[in-house]
Design a protein around this motif. Structure first.
Motif, PDB file in Angstrom:
ATOM      1  N   PHE A  78      -5.285   4.492  19.580  1.00 44.60           N
ATOM      2  CA  PHE A  78      -5.433   3.915  18.248  1.00 44.60           C
ATOM      3  C   PHE A  78      -6.427   2.772  18.328  1.00 44.60           C
ATOM      4  CE2 PHE A  78      -0.953   5.397  17.336  1.00 44.60           C
ATOM      5  CZ  PHE A  78      -1.376   6.444  16.541  1.00 44.60           C
ATOM      6  N   THR A  79      -7.364   2.750  17.389  1.00 44.01           N
ATOM      7  CA  THR A  79      -8.316   1.643  17.340  1.00 44.01           C
ATOM      8  C   THR A  79      -7.911   0.607  16.303  1.00 44.01           C
ATOM      9  OG1 THR A  79      -9.702   2.909  15.817  1.00 44.01           O
ATOM     10  CG2 THR A  79     -10.230   3.048  18.163  1.00 44.01           C
ATOM     11  N   ASP A  80      -7.096   1.002  15.325  1.00 44.95           N
ATOM     12  CA  ASP A  80      -6.649   0.076  14.294  1.00 44.95           C
ATOM     13  C   ASP A  80      -5.513   0.739  13.520  1.00 44.95           C
ATOM     14  OD1 ASP A  80      -6.685  -2.236  12.691  1.00 44.95           O
ATOM     15  OD2 ASP A  80      -8.006  -1.296  11.239  1.00 44.95           O
ATOM     16  N   ALA A  81      -4.463   0.001  13.222  1.00 45.38           N
ATOM     17  CA  ALA A  81      -3.372   0.493  12.385  1.00 45.38           C
ATOM     18  C   ALA A  81      -2.934  -0.652  11.479  1.00 45.38           C
ATOM     19  CB  ALA A  81      -2.211   0.984  13.234  1.00 45.38           C
ATOM     20  N   VAL A  82      -2.885  -0.411  10.171  1.00 45.39           N
ATOM     21  CA  VAL A  82      -2.498  -1.443   9.208  1.00 45.39           C
ATOM     22  C   VAL A  82      -1.379  -0.902   8.329  1.00 45.39           C
ATOM     23  CG1 VAL A  82      -3.252  -2.919   7.305  1.00 45.39           C
ATOM     24  CG2 VAL A  82      -4.802  -2.459   9.199  1.00 45.39           C
ATOM     25  N   PHE A  83      -0.293  -1.657   8.237  1.00 41.62           N
ATOM     26  CA  PHE A  83       0.879  -1.334   7.434  1.00 41.62           C
ATOM     27  C   PHE A  83       0.885  -2.335   6.283  1.00 41.62           C
ATOM     28  CE2 PHE A  83       5.829  -1.360   7.753  1.00 41.62           C
ATOM     29  CZ  PHE A  83       5.937  -0.571   6.622  1.00 41.62           C
ATOM     30  N   ASN A  84       0.758  -1.857   5.045  1.00 39.65           N
ATOM     31  CA  ASN A  84       0.601  -2.751   3.903  1.00 39.65           C
ATOM     32  C   ASN A  84       1.619  -2.429   2.818  1.00 39.65           C
ATOM     33  OD1 ASN A  84      -0.439  -4.738   2.268  1.00 39.65           O
ATOM     34  ND2 ASN A  84      -2.213  -3.570   1.604  1.00 39.65           N
ATOM     35  N   ALA A  85       2.124  -3.460   2.159  1.00 41.44           N
ATOM     36  CA  ALA A  85       2.960  -3.342   0.964  1.00 41.44           C
ATOM     37  C   ALA A  85       2.204  -4.000  -0.174  1.00 41.44           C
ATOM     38  CB  ALA A  85       4.300  -4.040   1.172  1.00 41.44           C
ATOM     39  N   ARG A  86       2.278  -3.397  -1.372  1.00 40.66           N
ATOM     40  CA  ARG A  86       1.487  -3.915  -2.481  1.00 40.66           C
ATOM     41  C   ARG A  86       2.239  -3.726  -3.797  1.00 40.66           C
ATOM     42  NH1 ARG A  86      -3.193  -0.484  -4.583  1.00 40.66           N
ATOM     43  NH2 ARG A  86      -3.001  -1.229  -6.682  1.00 40.66           N
ATOM     44  N   THR A  87       2.066  -4.669  -4.718  1.00 41.44           N
ATOM     45  CA  THR A  87       2.601  -4.518  -6.068  1.00 41.44           C
ATOM     46  C   THR A  87       1.663  -5.199  -7.045  1.00 41.44           C
ATOM     47  OG1 THR A  87       4.612  -4.665  -7.406  1.00 41.44           O
ATOM     48  CG2 THR A  87       4.035  -6.607  -6.150  1.00 41.44           C
ATOM     49  N   GLU A  88       1.599  -4.659  -8.240  1.00 39.94           N
ATOM     50  CA  GLU A  88       0.851  -5.312  -9.303  1.00 39.94           C
ATOM     51  C   GLU A  88       1.393  -4.846 -10.632  1.00 39.94           C
ATOM     52  OE1 GLU A  88      -3.194  -3.307 -10.321  1.00 39.94           O
ATOM     53  OE2 GLU A  88      -3.055  -3.427  -8.145  1.00 39.94           O
ATOM     54  N   GLY A  89       1.283  -5.708 -11.640  1.00 42.97           N
ATOM     55  CA  GLY A  89       1.737  -5.347 -12.977  1.00 42.97           C
ATOM     56  C   GLY A  89       2.498  -6.470 -13.643  1.00 42.97           C
ATOM     57  N   ARG A  90       3.048  -6.157 -14.789  1.00 44.00           N
ATOM     58  CA  ARG A  90       3.783  -7.126 -15.607  1.00 44.00           C
ATOM     59  C   ARG A  90       5.271  -7.032 -15.287  1.00 44.00           C
ATOM     60  NH1 ARG A  90       6.121  -6.295 -20.407  1.00 44.00           N
ATOM     61  NH2 ARG A  90       5.077  -4.288 -20.656  1.00 44.00           N
ATOM     62  N   THR A  91       5.921  -8.186 -15.063  1.00 43.22           N
ATOM     63  CA  THR A  91       7.344  -8.236 -14.765  1.00 43.22           C
ATOM     64  C   THR A  91       8.139  -8.174 -16.079  1.00 43.22           C
ATOM     65  OG1 THR A  91       7.492 -10.637 -14.908  1.00 43.22           O
ATOM     66  CG2 THR A  91       6.873  -9.703 -12.759  1.00 43.22           C
ATOM     67  N   TYR A 131       2.249  -0.899 -10.541  1.00 44.87           N
ATOM     68  CA  TYR A 131       2.376  -0.112  -9.333  1.00 44.87           C
ATOM     69  C   TYR A 131       3.106  -0.910  -8.261  1.00 44.87           C
ATOM     70  CZ  TYR A 131       0.946   2.253  -5.031  1.00 44.87           C
ATOM     71  OH  TYR A 131       0.938   2.895  -3.822  1.00 44.87           O
ATOM     72  N   CYS A 132       3.922  -0.210  -7.483  1.00 53.36           N
ATOM     73  CA  CYS A 132       4.448  -0.778  -6.241  1.00 53.36           C
ATOM     74  C   CYS A 132       4.427   0.337  -5.201  1.00 53.36           C
ATOM     75  CB  CYS A 132       5.847  -1.355  -6.422  1.00 53.36           C
ATOM     76  SG  CYS A 132       7.095  -0.248  -7.050  1.00 53.36           S
ATOM     77  N   GLY A 133       3.980   0.007  -4.007  1.00 53.50           N
ATOM     78  CA  GLY A 133       3.870   1.043  -2.991  1.00 53.50           C
ATOM     79  C   GLY A 133       3.500   0.493  -1.635  1.00 53.50           C
ATOM     80  N   GLY A 134       3.515   1.390  -0.669  1.00 51.51           N
ATOM     81  CA  GLY A 134       3.155   1.047   0.693  1.00 51.51           C
ATOM     82  C   GLY A 134       2.149   2.050   1.225  1.00 51.51           C
ATOM     83  N   ILE A 135       1.354   1.593   2.169  1.00 49.24           N
ATOM     84  CA  ILE A 135       0.322   2.451   2.758  1.00 49.24           C
ATOM     85  C   ILE A 135       0.239   2.171   4.253  1.00 49.24           C
ATOM     86  CG2 ILE A 135      -1.540   0.818   2.203  1.00 49.24           C
ATOM     87  CD1 ILE A 135      -3.347   3.284   1.719  1.00 49.24           C
ATOM     88  N   LEU A 136       0.112   3.234   5.026  1.00 48.49           N
ATOM     89  CA  LEU A 136      -0.053   3.137   6.472  1.00 48.49           C
ATOM     90  C   LEU A 136      -1.384   3.796   6.815  1.00 48.49           C
ATOM     91  CD1 LEU A 136       1.235   2.367   9.192  1.00 48.49           C
ATOM     92  CD2 LEU A 136       2.382   4.597   9.184  1.00 48.49           C
ATOM     93  N   THR A 137      -2.337   2.999   7.299  1.00 50.20           N
ATOM     94  CA  THR A 137      -3.686   3.482   7.604  1.00 50.20           C
ATOM     95  C   THR A 137      -3.913   3.348   9.109  1.00 50.20           C
ATOM     96  OG1 THR A 137      -4.434   2.695   5.447  1.00 50.20           O
ATOM     97  CG2 THR A 137      -6.140   3.218   7.075  1.00 50.20           C
ATOM     98  N   THR A 138      -4.251   4.447   9.740  1.00 47.89           N
ATOM     99  CA  THR A 138      -4.406   4.459  11.196  1.00 47.89           C
ATOM    100  C   THR A 138      -5.752   5.051  11.580  1.00 47.89           C
ATOM    101  OG1 THR A 138      -2.026   4.789  11.398  1.00 47.89           O
ATOM    102  CG2 THR A 138      -3.369   5.229  13.355  1.00 47.89           C
ATOM    103  N   LYS A 139      -6.522   4.301  12.357  1.00 46.85           N
ATOM    104  CA  LYS A 139      -7.769   4.815  12.926  1.00 46.85           C
ATOM    105  C   LYS A 139      -7.491   5.156  14.387  1.00 46.85           C
ATOM    106  CE  LYS A 139     -10.684   2.187   9.828  1.00 46.85           C
ATOM    107  NZ  LYS A 139     -11.662   1.132   9.672  1.00 46.85           N
ATOM    108  N   TYR A 140      -8.008   6.300  14.817  1.00 46.70           N
ATOM    109  CA  TYR A 140      -7.722   6.768  16.162  1.00 46.70           C
ATOM    110  C   TYR A 140      -8.941   7.440  16.787  1.00 46.70           C
ATOM    111  CZ  TYR A 140      -7.526  11.298  13.914  1.00 46.70           C
ATOM    112  OH  TYR A 140      -7.852  12.412  13.203  1.00 46.70           O
ATOM    113  N   THR A 141      -8.910   7.550  18.112  1.00 49.41           N
ATOM    114  CA  THR A 141      -9.904   8.335  18.847  1.00 49.41           C
ATOM    115  C   THR A 141      -9.146   9.181  19.860  1.00 49.41           C
ATOM    116  OG1 THR A 141     -10.233   6.630  20.517  1.00 49.41           O
ATOM    117  CG2 THR A 141     -11.744   6.616  18.646  1.00 49.41           C
ATOM    118  N   ALA A 142      -9.695  10.356  20.136  1.00 49.37           N
ATOM    119  CA  ALA A 142      -9.152  11.238  21.159  1.00 49.37           C
ATOM    120  C   ALA A 142     -10.305  12.085  21.670  1.00 49.37           C
ATOM    121  CB  ALA A 142      -8.051  12.120  20.598  1.00 49.37           C
TER     122      ALA A 142
END
Length: 158
Positions: A78-91, A131-142
């Motif tokens: 793995f060259t980079d892995a980012v685990f993110n949580a995000r929300t936006e909008g009106r409460t 919106y509310c959600g999570g994203i897992l982005t992984t860069k890899y080499t093999a």
């Protein structure tokens, strides 16, 4: 295959109905013919609560989990892995939360370990553009290949 969305429970208080869900986002890389070194799974699981107030639907994330499973470690890095949580909008109170994020770099990745995020953000209106959600982005080499694998879970419009 397991259903990627499961309803956990539903409660009613007056005219307000609250429902809790778990949502699974999974991505598998398995290409033994062109590159046998690329063979892993990444999962992201989101736990969400939704509530209806009047005619509007609101949602919030209560927990995210990310996990990697290695099927064959032949020259995979793995060259980079980012685990993110995000929300936006009106409460429900009318306050705006735009682009609230909580990214974490995972380094090094530990196979089978569960990485957890517990956001404390309020419900956001998903009837419109929230919106509310999570994203897992992984860069890899093999071997001579490289790529990016993205898994997401969410409610609303990102």
């Amino acid at each position: 295959m397991t259903d990627p969305v499961q309803k956990l429970k539903q409660t009613k208080r007056g005219n307000e109905i609250t429902t809790d869900y778990v949502v699974l986002g999974s991505a598998v890389i398995d290409d033994p013919k062109s590159n046998p070194g690329v063979n892993f799974t990444q999962n992201i699981t989101g736990y969400f609560s939704t509530t209806t107030i009047g005619t509007d639907q609101y949602a919030k994330a209560t927990r995210y989990e990310a996990q990697y499973t290695l099927h064959d470690g032949n020259l995979l890095k793995f060259t980079d892995a980012v685990f993110n949580a995000r929300t936006e909008g009106r409460t429900p109170s009318g306050q705006n939360y735009f682009n609230q994020q909580n990214p974490t770099t995972i380094s090094p990745v530990n196979w089978g370990q569960t990485y957890v995020k517990i956001p404390s953000w309020d419900y956001v209106n998903i009837s419109g553009s929230g919106y509310c959600g999570g994203i897992l982005t992984t860069k890899y080499t093999a071997r001579s290949s490289s790529g990016t694998l993205v898994s997401t879970v969410g409610l609303g419009t990102p």
